[in-house]
Design an enzyme around this catalytic site. Structure first.
Site, mmCIF file in Angstrom:
data_model
loop_
_atom_site.group_PDB
_atom_site.id
_atom_site.type_symbol
_atom_site.label_atom_id
_atom_site.label_comp_id
_atom_site.label_asym_id
_atom_site.label_seq_id
_atom_site.Cartn_x
_atom_site.Cartn_y
_atom_site.Cartn_z
ATOM 1 N N ILE A 104 11.903 4.700 -0.666
ATOM 2 C CA ILE A 104 11.469 4.333 0.674
ATOM 3 C C ILE A 104 11.612 2.836 0.908
ATOM 4 O O ILE A 104 12.110 2.405 1.951
ATOM 5 C CB ILE A 104 10.008 4.781 0.904
ATOM 6 C CG1 ILE A 104 9.930 6.315 0.932
ATOM 7 C CG2 ILE A 104 9.459 4.194 2.202
ATOM 8 C CD1 ILE A 104 8.509 6.849 0.940
ATOM 9 N N ASP B 43 5.442 -8.680 -11.116
ATOM 10 C CA ASP B 43 4.661 -7.506 -11.477
ATOM 11 C C ASP B 43 3.339 -7.590 -10.727
ATOM 12 O O ASP B 43 2.492 -8.442 -11.007
ATOM 13 C CB ASP B 43 4.409 -7.482 -12.985
ATOM 14 C CG ASP B 43 3.684 -6.218 -13.436
ATOM 15 O OD1 ASP B 43 3.149 -5.488 -12.568
ATOM 16 O OD2 ASP B 43 3.642 -5.960 -14.649
ATOM 17 N N TYR C 125 -4.808 8.647 -7.294
ATOM 18 C CA TYR C 125 -3.768 8.095 -6.424
ATOM 19 C C TYR C 125 -4.181 8.234 -4.964
ATOM 20 O O TYR C 125 -4.081 7.283 -4.178
ATOM 21 C CB TYR C 125 -2.452 8.822 -6.687
ATOM 22 C CG TYR C 125 -1.318 8.436 -5.772
ATOM 23 C CD1 TYR C 125 -0.643 7.229 -5.947
ATOM 24 C CD2 TYR C 125 -0.915 9.278 -4.733
ATOM 25 C CE1 TYR C 125 0.400 6.879 -5.103
ATOM 26 C CE2 TYR C 125 0.133 8.929 -3.901
ATOM 27 C CZ TYR C 125 0.785 7.730 -4.087
ATOM 28 O OH TYR C 125 1.817 7.379 -3.249
ATOM 29 N N ILE D 240 8.948 13.283 0.146
ATOM 30 C CA ILE D 240 10.184 12.561 0.466
ATOM 31 C C ILE D 240 11.134 12.636 -0.728
ATOM 32 O O ILE D 240 10.706 12.529 -1.882
ATOM 33 C CB ILE D 240 9.885 11.074 0.803
ATOM 34 C CG1 ILE D 240 8.799 10.969 1.876
ATOM 35 C CG2 ILE D 240 11.159 10.369 1.235
ATOM 36 C CD1 ILE D 240 9.152 11.537 3.222
#
Length: 237
Positions: A13, A55, A143, A176
């Site tokens: 994405i 990072d 998540y 996706i």
């Protein structure tokens, strides 16, 4: 020409979003975590102006990115990590890394880039959420929690930023076709199960999300802030 930073834009994405901004005539900076060569490949493939690496699990990453890029007009916070684990089995590593990258770095990057937007009287901040904000998954409880937390940041910060010409919105993709999902979707039975849960009957493409991000950063969405825009083919309904 606007200046745009897209985090996590070496694939999927984020890469599609970066390419869409380039095609729109914007100056784009792509970002990768550690692999400088991968970031440079993304720069070449998208036509972006620059590539940077950091990072985002590091406490100082936001300050380092801002020092490398300077102010931007549009900040697209796409980078995130996902560990599939049942809630009973969530490890300390998965807990810390998802919170550090998905929540903490999002806030720190907003804190780093917002002051210049406020001073300029213009800015667009877009976070990339997930259909899991609304849809339960047995292995994505943490998540999903991080994405819900980001959405609450969006709503709160949007209200504070609105008087200064800065909008803050969230785009939440569904299933996706990206490298993150390739392995799971390679299983025909699982793929069919996923497709059955999507009213539109197909997987989304990264470009579907890119269009939504471009919209909320454009003139046509100047009066849109604090919104969550699902790009999921109806999966979250």
């Amino acid at each position: 020409m606007r200046k745009v930073l897209v985090t996590g834009s070496t694939q999927g994405i984020g890469k599609a979003v970066a390419a869409a901004f380039v095609q729109n005539g914007d100056e784009v900076i792509v970002h990768g975590s550690r692999d400088r060569n991968k970031a440079e490949r993304a720069r070449v493939e998208t036509g972006a102006a620059r590539a940077v690496t950091a990072d985002l699990a590091d406490r100082d990453a936001a300050a380092a990115l801002y020092a490398a890029t300077g102010p931007v007009d549009c900040l697209i916070l796409n980078a995130s990590v996902q560990y599939k684990q049942r809630w009973e089995d969530i490890t300390d590593e998965a807990l810390d890394r998802q919170i550090d990258i998905n929540i903490k770095s999002t806030l720190r990057l907003m804190q780093a880039y917002y002051p210049a937007m406020k001073a300029n009287g213009f800015g667009r901040i877009v976070t990339i959420g997930s259909v899991n904000q609304r849809r339960c998954h047995p292995e994505l409880a943490l998540y999903a929690a991080t994405k819900c937390a980001v959405m609450h940041l969006v709503r709160n910060i949007a209200k504070e930023a609105a008087p200064y010409g800065v909008t803050v919105n969230n785009v939440s993709p569904g299933a996706i076709g990206t490298p993150r999902n390739d392995e799971a979707l390679a299983d025909p039975a699982y793929r069919q199960q996923v497709l059955a849960s999507i009213p539109m009957g197909r997987l989304g493409m990264p470009e579907d999300c890119a269009g939504a991000v471009l919209f909320v950063c454009g003139d046509g969405a100047a009066y849109v802030t604090g919104a969550d825009i699902p790009v999921d083919g109806g999966m979250g309904l």
